[in-house]
Design an enzyme around this catalytic site. Structure first.
Site, PDB file in Angstrom:
ATOM      1  N   HIS A  86      19.331  -3.680  77.075  1.00  0.00           N
ATOM      2  CA  HIS A  86      20.089  -2.792  76.182  1.00  0.00           C
ATOM      3  C   HIS A  86      21.089  -3.627  75.403  1.00  0.00           C
ATOM      4  CE1 HIS A  86      22.095   0.820  74.729  1.00  0.00           C
ATOM      5  NE2 HIS A  86      23.215   0.138  74.901  1.00  0.00           N
ATOM      6  N   ASP A 165      25.319  13.513  79.001  1.00  0.00           N
ATOM      7  CA  ASP A 165      25.830  12.449  78.138  1.00  0.00           C
ATOM      8  C   ASP A 165      25.639  12.813  76.672  1.00  0.00           C
ATOM      9  OD1 ASP A 165      26.669   9.739  77.274  1.00  0.00           O
ATOM     10  OD2 ASP A 165      24.591   9.698  76.588  1.00  0.00           O
ATOM     11  N   ARG A 172      32.708  13.334  71.936  1.00  0.00           N
ATOM     12  CA  ARG A 172      33.567  12.145  71.782  1.00  0.00           C
ATOM     13  C   ARG A 172      33.585  11.675  70.333  1.00  0.00           C
ATOM     14  NH1 ARG A 172      30.525   8.335  75.344  1.00  0.00           N
ATOM     15  NH2 ARG A 172      31.912   6.782  74.459  1.00  0.00           N
ATOM     16  N   SER A 187      28.146   6.277  79.745  1.00  0.00           N
ATOM     17  CA  SER A 187      27.181   6.846  78.809  1.00  0.00           C
ATOM     18  C   SER A 187      25.925   5.966  78.730  1.00  0.00           C
ATOM     19  CB  SER A 187      27.851   6.955  77.430  1.00  0.00           C
ATOM     20  OG  SER A 187      26.912   7.198  76.422  1.00  0.00           O
ATOM     21  N   LYS A 191      21.972   6.641  81.049  1.00  0.00           N
ATOM     22  CA  LYS A 191      20.634   6.719  80.445  1.00  0.00           C
ATOM     23  C   LYS A 191      19.728   5.616  80.999  1.00  0.00           C
ATOM     24  CE  LYS A 191      22.876   6.987  76.618  1.00  0.00           C
ATOM     25  NZ  LYS A 191      23.512   7.144  75.330  1.00  0.00           N
TER      26      LYS A 191
HETATM   27  N1  URA Z   1      26.085   3.990  73.065  1.00  0.00           N
HETATM   28  C1  URA Z   1      25.960   5.000  73.938  1.00  0.00           C
HETATM   29  O1  URA Z   1      24.855   5.358  74.316  1.00  0.00           O
HETATM   30  N2  URA Z   1      27.082   5.580  74.401  1.00  0.00           N
HETATM   31  C2  URA Z   1      28.308   5.211  74.026  1.00  0.00           C
HETATM   32  O2  URA Z   1      29.273   5.778  74.479  1.00  0.00           O
HETATM   33  C3  URA Z   1      28.416   4.169  73.104  1.00  0.00           C
HETATM   34  C4  URA Z   1      27.284   3.572  72.644  1.00  0.00           C
END
Ligand code: URA
Length: 433
Positions: A86, A165, A172, A187, A191
């Site tokens: 990621h 999320d 947010r 967050s 995932k």
């Molecule tokens: N990417 C995400 O998936 N979540 C965040 O809070 C920031 C970047």
């Protein structure tokens, strides 16, 4: 249903700098997902976290609660180990494209469940969709079959992963609470953990074109995410990489695919190749292959073979002509010397204004729009030579893109390029071994 807690009590605890109990946090996330806890209450809680922070235990529980809000995948039935990567996102960051087939060419499964771009950083799926016929949406059966057969899959993440999320991230975004390390870390990791990978390599970027501009903050984010991975049984390593200047020479969609193919053919810009090799080496080490000769897999064509099979498996034609722009505009150097700075954020915003990115989630991107850099920091340029070419489908987009590039580079006249020292691309590595 009788609710065991009151959202206002939980908000007050965090507002006053206290620690929220595990039971309260799990309830809060669940009740918010169900709609019992309201958006204003969750916004107040997010702001309290932004201002007061969270302990490692609280972040772990928050992440776990978000995972529990949706489906949890498992790749345990595959005959291969899985490793994922990621990136926190940057300008010209196309690394997933060469990286996934490169790692898969060693017999490891690489499930890259990706997203689309929003704002100045591009999305991996947008880039790949510039390949005629290629499709991002796969069923779970197709995903598993392709992982078993080809090894690499880059596809759209299903909406069933961590729905809490999704709801919280949208909130947010409109309440000024995106940039809180506990919230970003939970967050991203909710995932990734829900996705069920055995191990994970994080590319955490710092610098002008990154989500976290400050190095120390990026480092803290990286350490927090590595700890979360380790606490959940996912072997996790993070690299901290410089995003003050764009990666490679292509920023856009179709042109980034072209550049990725160059890297897969053993060429391409040195920085894209370097980061691809660094991340692949980390991924393969986590997958139990610490001595894999990654550079050779690029130079010998093995990674390219996997790329072609990966594109074909998803309906794409790896030999098809990629979209070409209708209009181009070249910016020339007004002075001679060595380029000493090229600001990633300005280039990212300019490419976005050219149509390479989207402002709203339902906007379409222009595949051929973007920027090709002819000169990068450390290189010599003569007055009148092309610095960069802007591409768009409508010449009316050029003035605002050019405006974004105002003051984006420095050229030192009379300097010797041999004396230019570039910052290391990979600044640090974090793991919890
Ligand atoms: N990417 C995400 O998936 N979540 C965040 O809070 C920031 C970047």
């Amino acid at each position: 249903m009788l609710e065991p807690f009151d959202a206002v009590d939980v908000i007050r605890v965090k507002r006053d700098g206290g620690t929220v109990s595990e039971a309260e946090l799990r309830w809060l996330v669940d009740a918010y997902t169900r709609g019992y806890v309201t958006d204003p209450q969750m916004a107040a809680f997010a702001m309290a976290v932004f201002l007061r922070g969270m302990s490692r235990d609280e972040i772990r529980v928050l992440t776990d609660a978000m995972i529990a809000s949706g489906e949890r995948m498992s790749f345990a039935s595959l005959s291969k180990v899985t490793v994922d990567k990621h990136s926190t996102g940057g300008v010209g960051d196309k690394i997933t494209l060469p990286l996934a087939p490169l790692v898969a060419s060693f017999g490891v499964a690489v499930p890259q469940l990706s997203g689309r771009g929003l704002g100045h950083t591009g999305g991996t799926l947008d880039k790949l969709e510039s390949i005629p016929g290629w499709r991002a949406a796969l069923t779970n059966d197709e995903l598993f079959a392709q992982l078993e057969d080809v090894g690499a899959v880059i596809c759209a993440a299903g909406s069933g992963l961590a729905p809490a999320d999704k709801k919280l991230y949208a909130l947010r975004d409109v309440t000024g609470t995106v940039n809180a390390i506990p919230l970003i870390a939970s967050s991203i990791m909710s995932k990734k953990i829900a996705e069920g990978t055995d191990s994970l390599v994080l590319d955490v970027k710092f610098g002008s074109g990154a989500f976290m501009q400050d190095y120390e903050q990026a480092r803290e984010l990286a350490a927090t995410m590595v700890a979360l991975g380790v606490d959940s049984g996912v072997r996790t390593t993070a690299l901290l990489t410089d995003m003050n200047t764009p990666l490679g020479r292509a920023i856009g969609n179709a042109n980034e695919v072209r550049e990725s193919v160059e890297v897969l053919a053993g060429g391409g810009p040195a920085d894209v190749r370097e980061l691809t090799i660094a991340l692949a080496s980390e991924m393969l080490a986590l997958a139990g292959l610490p001595d894999a000769d990654v550079a050779r897999a690029l130079d010998g064509g093995r990674a390219m073979d996997t790329w072609r099979r990966m594109i074909r498996a998803q309906g794409g034609d790896p030999d098809a002509q990629l979209p070409l722009p209708r209009e181009t505009h070249t910016i020339l150097a007004s002075e001679s010397g060595v380029m000493t700075r090229l600001d990633a954020m300005s280039v990212g915003v300019a490419a976005w204004r050219l149509g390479a990115g989207r402002a709203r989630a339902d906007d379409a991107v222009v595949f051929a729009a973007g920027i090709d850099l002819h000169v990068k920091p450390g290189e010599l340029v003569q007055a009148g030579q092309p610095l960069m070419t802007l591409s768009a489908d409508d010449a009316g987009r050029f003035p605002r893109a050019v405006e974004a590039l105002h003051g984006a580079w420095d050229i030192a006249s009379g300097a010797d390029p041999r004396t230019f020292v570039s910052a290391p691309l990979v600044r640090d590595r974090i793991s919890e071994e």
